[in-house]
Structure formats: C-alpha cells, structure tokens
Design a protein around this motif. Structure first.
Motif, short mmCIF file in Angstrom:
data_model
loop_
_atom_site.label_atom_id
_atom_site.label_comp_id
_atom_site.label_asym_id
_atom_site.label_seq_id
_atom_site.Cartn_x
_atom_site.Cartn_y
_atom_site.Cartn_z
N GLU A 47 -23.28 -47.46 -20.93
CA GLU A 47 -23.53 -46.62 -19.75
C GLU A 47 -22.67 -45.36 -19.79
N ARG A 48 -21.42 -45.49 -20.19
CA ARG A 48 -20.55 -44.31 -20.27
C ARG A 48 -21.07 -43.32 -21.32
N ALA A 49 -21.57 -43.83 -22.43
CA ALA A 49 -22.14 -42.95 -23.46
C ALA A 49 -23.39 -42.25 -22.92
N ALA A 50 -24.21 -42.98 -22.16
CA ALA A 50 -25.42 -42.38 -21.57
C ALA A 50 -25.03 -41.30 -20.57
N LEU A 51 -24.03 -41.56 -19.75
CA LEU A 51 -23.58 -40.56 -18.77
C LEU A 51 -23.02 -39.33 -19.48
N ALA A 52 -22.34 -39.52 -20.60
CA ALA A 52 -21.82 -38.37 -21.36
C ALA A 52 -22.97 -37.52 -21.90
N ARG A 53 -24.03 -38.17 -22.38
CA ARG A 53 -25.19 -37.41 -22.86
C ARG A 53 -25.90 -36.71 -21.71
N ARG A 54 -25.95 -37.34 -20.55
CA ARG A 54 -26.55 -36.69 -19.38
C ARG A 54 -25.77 -35.44 -19.01
#
Length: 197
Positions: A119-126
């Motif tokens: 989830e943290r990686a997804a938020l960073a990409r967002r």
C-alpha cells in the motif's frame, strides 16, 4: 517473461485476481482472508497459492493494474506536442477511460491507506502521478491558459477529485459510456479552468 502457472480448470491468475479485487473492495483488504477467498472461489487455499505466494501479492497485482494504466496514459501524454492545457485534457480524458476500463482496480487503489508495504508503494506511485498532473497545470498556467488565482496543486487535486469520484457512481453498461463521461468531465473541468478568451 514467465508463463503464468495454471491451476484448477476455470481459475487462472486473471480470474483469481478478478474475484480477489471484488472481495477486497467489498470487505476491505484487511477484512479479507485467504480463507474467504478460497470459499468464494470454491477452491483450496493451496490452489490459490499455486498462482500467488500471498494475499499481499494479490493486492500488489491489483493496484498495479490501476497504476500501470494511469502511467501509460501519462507516458502517452508526455509524448504529445502542443500546449500544456491540451496535454492536461488528454491526461484527464485518458484517466477517466482507464478508470472506466479498470473500475474495480482503480476503486481498490483509491482505498489503500498505507497499512502495508504494498500500500505504501502504491501511495508513492499515486503521489508521483499527482506531481505529473501538478506540473502540467503549472505549465498551462505559465502559458496563460489556466487561471493563475488557484494554486496548481489544488487545481490538480480538484480535477482528479472529480475523476476519482466516478468510482462512487459510475456503472459500466448503465447510462453514459466511458467516452461520454470523459467528455463531461473535461467540459466541466476545462471550461471552468480556462482563462477567458
């Protein structure tokens, strides 16, 4: 490129992913167990593990499906010539089409909160995507095509807040087509953002 492993007939990685993303959206990622998934599919947990090593991998594949679509539109937009406002409109329109095409995956992406590494990686990409949008807004403002009295980051958030709100009400195959919705979003956003001629 590795060939996806095949499991029980009727359940390949894609169909497993479709069911997983539906359950994650209904129950929440944390509220969905592999046991829940195996019951829904009517297969054993070991059959699921034949395709993926963990529930977290299902989450990663799901959010990446949404993010990869958005970044593909961003890459296409970066290749375009012309004014930033037109490229921004292309990005917004393309993002609506990605959302419509990958609705369950985008819905899940917009609900992640950073509780896991995935989830943290997804938020960073967002955030990376948000910065691309903000940069386009800044360029359009510098070119005199977007009103300068609203902060570019706020403008980007407002426009994509409108796009992202589609997960709450847009239903494919009911009412407006994805293209019609994209047209409507662009009309509302860009007629409100453009400086008077």
């Amino acid at each position: 490129m590795t060939t996806p492993r095949r499991g029980r007939p009727g359940y390949d990685l894609e169909s497993l992913l479709q069911v997983a993303v539906r359950l994650f959206n209904e129950r929440g990622y944390d509220g969905t167990s592999m046991e829940d998934l195996s019951r829904k599919l009517g297969i054993t947990k070991s059959a699921i593990y034949h395709h993926v090593p963990s529930k977290e991998e299902l989450l990663r594949l799901s959010v990446d499906r949404a993010l990869d679509g958005l970044f593909a539109v961003a890459a296409e937009t970066a290749e375009l010539d012309g004014r930033a406002i037109d490229r921004l409109e292309h990005l917004v329109r393309g993002s609506v089409l990605v959302l419509a095409d990958r609705l369950p995956f985008v819905t899940l992406l917009l609900r992640v909160r950073g509780n896991t590494k995935v989830e943290r990686a997804a938020l960073a990409r967002r955030r990376e995507f948000d910065l691309l949008v903000t940069d386009l807004v800044k360029q359009a403002e510098a070119e005199g095509d977007i009103r300068p009295d609203v902060d570019p980051a706020v403008t980007a958030r407002l426009v994509f807040g409108m796009v992202n709100s589609l997960i709450e009400w847009y239903k494919p195959r009911r009412g407006s087509s994805a293209t019609e919705v994209a047209d409507a979003v662009c009309k509302v956003a860009f007629e409100g953002l453009r400086t008077p001629s």
